[in-house]
Design an enzyme around this catalytic site. Structure first.
Site, short mmCIF file in Angstrom:
data_model
loop_
_atom_site.label_atom_id
_atom_site.label_comp_id
_atom_site.label_asym_id
_atom_site.label_seq_id
_atom_site.Cartn_x
_atom_site.Cartn_y
_atom_site.Cartn_z
N GLU A 12 11.15 39.92 106.48
CA GLU A 12 10.96 40.63 105.62
C GLU A 12 12.22 40.91 104.71
O GLU A 12 11.31 41.57 103.21
CB GLU A 12 10.01 41.16 106.69
CG GLU A 12 8.94 40.86 107.21
CD GLU A 12 8.19 42.15 107.90
OE1 GLU A 12 7.56 42.46 107.45
OE2 GLU A 12 8.75 43.22 109.01
N ASP A 198 -3.01 38.98 108.06
CA ASP A 198 -3.26 38.83 109.28
C ASP A 198 -4.90 40.24 109.23
O ASP A 198 -4.58 40.68 109.08
CB ASP A 198 -3.07 38.34 110.62
CG ASP A 198 -1.93 39.63 111.40
OD1 ASP A 198 -3.45 40.64 112.14
OD2 ASP A 198 -1.74 40.29 111.43
#
Length: 231
Positions: A12, A198
């Site tokens: 990230e 998700d």
């Protein structure tokens, strides 16, 4: 300004590392922070690590050593709302711990740590400026509650249990409330963004690795563009 940008995982942080030159590296807590400049702002980029203790330890170590003016926290989250989808961006209004159950220990509500606010509300002039930037640039985002716990949520049953306690939650992750608690204690403004990787259900383990890098880059690009344009 001195600005901290903290993300849970190295994938990230790749966008920042690929687009900005690091002047030096310093160790705070258990993580290395890269120090570089964006638009005359001193920026400290570091990894929180995964989970509440790592996040709190590394942020507190930085804030003890450096007078940080504003913290940006980005990363991924699982969706807790049927209208929040993969790659959607949540600008967090408030954090709570979904795994803190202290209602029987006194006058506390679900998610509250004794001696701490029931929810950590992220309100500051710096955050208002960032919201103005998002709106002026027609950037799509959601606002609301994100809940934090030390487990990766990957079952529909667990998701329903959390949702029963926090029906207004938009997302679930593993570091945010710990960040917010430390920022609250140090009185440093926190701007938190979570991008959905998700659905926090039975398929989460399969899709997380696919989406986490993509949504991490999306959030990083937003913040980097903002810092390059801010006055």
């Amino acid at each position: 300004m001195k600005i901290a940008i903290i993300v849970p995982m190295d994938v990230e942080a790749e966008y920042y590392k690929n687009n900005f030159h690091s002047d030096k590296k310093e160790m705070f807590g258990s993580t290395v922070f890269e120090h570089f400049s964006i638009n005359n702002n001193d920026v400290y980029l570091g990894l929180s690590g995964i989970g509440k203790v790592q996040a709190a330890m590394n942020l507190a170590s930085l804030l003890t050593a450096v007078k940080i003016d504003c913290i940006f926290m980005t990363g991924s989250a699982g969706s807790m709302d049927k209208d929040v989808h993969k790659e959607d961006v949540i600008l967090v209004d408030e954090f709570a711990y979904h795994d803190a159950h202290n209602a029987n220990a006194g006058d506390y509500v679900e998610g509250q740590i004794p001696g701490q606010p029931a929810r950590f509300k992220l309100e500051s002039a710096q955050r208002n400026d960032f919201i103005k930037y998002l709106n002026e640039n027609s950037i799509d985002y959601r606002r609301g509650l994100v809940v934090t716990g030390d487990s990766f949520i990957s079952s529909e049953e667990t998701k329903k249990q959390i949702k029963a306690n926090f029906p207004d939650a938009l997302g679930v992750e593993m570091e945010g409330a710990a960040f917010a608690q430390v920022a609250y204690q140090f009185n440093v403004p926190l701007i938190a963004m979570r991008a959905i990787s998700d659905n926090a259900d039975d398929d989460s383990g399969e899709v997380f690795d696919v989406f986490v890098k993509r949504v991490g880059a999306k959030a990083a690009k937003l913040i980097s563009n903002y810092l390059e344009k801010m006055n």
